[in-house]
Structure formats: structure tokens, C-alpha cells
Scaffold this active site. Structure first.
Site: not given
Length: 419
Positions: A227, A287, A229, A295, A327, A260, A297, A263, A186
Site C-alpha cells: 500500500e 481501503h 501513501k 488522509d 479504513d 487507499d 480517514d 493516500h 503499509w
């Protein structure tokens, strides 16, 4: 709930699922052997252990100042061991290159397997596999907002060499531990405002990736993943590594694709992408995170999307092609508790999916009996899957229900508070 209560509840649940054509023992066996790759960066707020300590950059932020974060690799491994003891089933650990464990001051383009030997020794002791990530952020050569797509060939080459070096570390993990290491690439590359040229950086990224992964490595030991985003802090208008770029790249280069959950656009979900990607991509990496505000997280919760992700994997029989990892990084709560909550929630969602009467649901759909399909899907939510989960925790010698929190609090008092 004591042991006898857990066993009694499980036997009742087992009969309920049997009537639906679901074998709980088979579901438990599958859950027990499906590892969740626990991300190391929750334990120290994504700082890593390079001798040249650097500030976070690349749109990455860990908010909060809860006491007791790991300051060394030894402390981080001890914290992860504590989390392991409270999480049932198989585990893996996902490392970033900045988690180098060596007294040698080495820049990222010069890392070697020997700099991660202590991680491998520990992984062998724990009986787990390791995954890896090159760290293309929080470095003076990423300050311009570009790495593999940088217009400066020398800076681009530095990051190409870092990815090459990281692949050797990942291969080393796979050879030593007997399970392939997923290495996810990434990058934070992008622009804050609208670019005049969207194509050139993507051409450079394509060329850089082609060079970085040009050496063939046996997938028994190492699997490359890329990955995407949507955007990042400082890259709000343009992200070089978009979904279209990496989906196309993985499909044409034979790499794995990392999806992810945070993302994509707020109205997009990766659960809807898994089946499509599986038609063109052999291996996928997930993820699993909780994008409360895109994002952000947050710690994985037992929410609709986490459950939907696991249902898609199970219903489409994709577990053997999927690496499930986490993640998130939250520095506002006990970091060990964050691992335990997030990992157990991912496992709960997987178990619930494994206990669905999938054959019945699919049969109803094939017969255009959408009434039965909807009824069966909705009734599955209220089946006694939690009793099966409690039994799994008991079976795996881990705490049932919230009992694990007492262990975390004790560890905080005895260990974390002393740091």
C-alpha cells in the site's frame, strides 16, 4: 416503514429496473455474497492489545474522546458483533498485528498463529473470514521514521522478521477459515524535509520486501498486498513507499496492490486508477475511506467517490479480483455507529452500482452515442435503488432505515457507558 411497505416498494422498484434490463434479484444475490472487510481499529482508536502499550506514532492520529472504547479483545469482539447485527450481507474483519490476544508479552518479530487463536475461534463462530496487517508503527524501533527502509540493518531485520511472522499468521487465518487472508503491508517511512538521497531508502525497501515475502505461500490461504501513501505527518516531503514504487513492485513481484482512497493527492481519486491497475495487477485490495482533508480517514459516507469506486468495480467485472475493506477511525462519535454507517454506505454504493443498466450504457458508448450514455448514467441516480436496499436489509434481518440507531443507543447505555 413497516414490512408491508418495504415489500410493496420493492415490488414496484423491481418492475422499474426490469424495464431497464436490470435483474434486482441477481443484484441482491451478488451483494449478499460480497463481503466488506470491517477494520477492527475503529473500535479502540488504533491502540491494540499488546501488553507493552505504546503511544500512536507513524503519522496516525485518532481524534476525540467519545466514551466506551474497547479496552480488551473481548470487548472489541462484542462491539463488532453488535455492529454485525445491524449490517446486512457478508462481512469480514481486518486485524492489525497489535490486536494480538494473548497473555504472553511478545514483541512483534516473534508473533505466532497461536497468539491469534481466539480471533480464529470467534471468526468461526461468526462465519466470517479474517484479513491481517503487520503493524510497522507505534513502536520504539520505528521512532526514527524508518522501518523496512531503515539504514540500520538490525532494525531493518526486526521489521523483516515481523512481516515474515505476520505472513504465517495470515496463512493460518486462511487455512482455518477456508478463505484467503489479504495481508496488507503499509509502512510510515519517510522524511519531514527534502531528502538528499531518495534512491537508497527505496533500494533498501525493495530488498527488505523481497526477503520478507520470499517464502512462497499458497494464495488459497494468503495474499500479500502493498500500500502506497503520498505523505504523512512527519513525512511531508518524502515517502519511501510511493505510488510508483508499490505499483511497480506489485506488477513485478505478483503481489496484490492496496489502493487507499485517502493516500493520494487531493485531486486524485482511486476510482480512476482501478481499471489501469487491473491490467497489470491480478488482485487488488481497497481501503475505502473519506479523505475530507487528504488522509483524514473520516467515516465512509455515500459520497460521489465511494459510488464511483463501486461503479468502476461493477462495470469492469472486477468483483472476483477485489477485496473491499474499510479504513477510518473516528473517536468523536459512537464507534459502533461509525462501523454501521461506514459499512452500510459502502454496501449501498455497491448495490447502486449493481443496479445500473451497464449493458445499455456501454452499448451507447460503443456506438458513439454519448447523449444516451450521459442520459442513462444520470437517470440511474434517481432510480428507486433505495427501495431495493430497504428490502435487502429486511431480507437479511437487519434494521431498515435509521432504526439501527436505537439499538446502538441502547447498547451504549447498557454496555459502553459502564466501561
Amino acid at each position: 416503514m413497516n414490512k408491508d411497505q418495504v415489500l410493496a416498494a420493492y415490488e414496484q422498484a423491481k418492475e422499474v429496473f426490469k424495464q431497464q434490463g436490470v435483474d434486482t434479484e441477481q443484484a441482491l444475490a451478488q451483494l449478499a455474497k460480497t463481503p466488506i472487510s470491517m477494520h477492527c481499529w475503529q473500535g479502540d482508536d488504533v491502540k491494540g492489545f499488546e501488553i507493552a502499550q505504546r503511544e500512536l506514532s507513524g503519522g496516525i492520529q485518532a481524534t476525540g474522546n467519545y466514551p466506551g472504547k474497547a479496552r480488551t479483545a473481548v470487548e472489541l469482539r462484542a462491539d463488532m458483533e453488535k455492529a454485525f447485527s445491524l449490517i446486512p450481507g457478508a462481512k469480514r474483519v481486518n486485524l492489525h498485528a497489535i490486536y494480538i490476544d494473548s497473555e504472553e508479552d511478545v514483541d512483534r518479530d516473534k508473533i505466532e498463529p497461536r497468539h491469534f487463536e481466539r480471533w480464529v475461534t470467534w471468526a468461526k463462530e461468526q462465519g466470517i473470514g479474517l484479513d491481517f496487517n503487520p503493524s510497522l508503527f507505534s513502536h520504539e524501533k520505528s521512532d526514527d521514521g524508518f522501518t523496512l527502509s531503515h539504514p540500520d540493518a538490525e532494525i531493518r531485520q526486526f521489521w523483516i522478521d515481523h512481516v515474515k511472522a505476520s505472513r504465517k499468521v495470515s496463512e493460518y487465518f486462511g487455512r482455518e477459515l477456508g478463505t484467503p487472508s489479504y495481508m496488507n503491508i503499509w509502512i510510515p517511512d519517510g522524511m519531514k524535509d527534502q531528502p538528499a538521497d531518495r534512491l537508497s531508502p527505496r533500494k533498501r525497501l525493495q530488498e527488505s520486501l523481497d526477503e520478507a515475502i520470499s517464502e512462497k505461500i499458497d494464495t488459497k490461504y494468503h495474499i500479500d498486498a502493498v500500500e502506497c501513501k503520498l505523505f504523512g505527518i512527519g513525512a511531508e516531503a518524502y515517502t519511501v513507499g510511493s505510488n510508483e514504487f508499490y505499483l511497480s513492485y506489485a506488477a513485478t513481484r505478483g503481489t496484490a496492490l492496496c489502493l487507499d482512497a485517502g493516500h493520494f493527492h487531493p485531486t486524485e481519486v482511486i476510482s480512476d486508477k482501478i481499471s489501469t491497475c487491473s491490467l497489470y495487477i491480478e488482485n487488488m485490495q481497497l481501503h475505502v475511506t473519506r479523505p475530507m482533508r487528504w488522509d483524514s480517514d473520516h467515516i465512509v459516507s455515500f459520497d460521489d467517490e465511494t459510488q464511483a469506486i463501486m461503479r468502476e468495480i461493477v462495470r469492469n467485472e472486477l468483483l472476483d479480483r477485489m477485496s473491499i475493506g474499510l479504513d477510518f477511525f473516528d473517536a468523536s462519535v459512537n464507534r459502533i455507529a461509525a462501523w454501521v454507517i461506514g459499512t452500510r454506505n459502502a454496501q449501498k454504493a455497491l448495490l447502486k452500482a449493481l443496479l445500473e443498466p451497464v449493458a445499455k450504457i456501454k452499448a451507447a458508448e460503443q456506438e458513439f452515442d454519448y447523449t444516451s450514455r450521459l442520459a442513462l448514467m444520470e437517470e440511474a441516480h434517481s432510480q428507486p435503488w433505495a427501495a431495493v436496499w430497504d428490502y435487502f436489509c429486511l431480507q437479511q434481518n437487519t434494521p431498515v432505515g435509521p432504526d439501527w440507531l436505537e439499538d446502538v443507543k441502547a447498547y451504549e447505555k447498557e454496555v459502553l457507558a459502564q466501561r
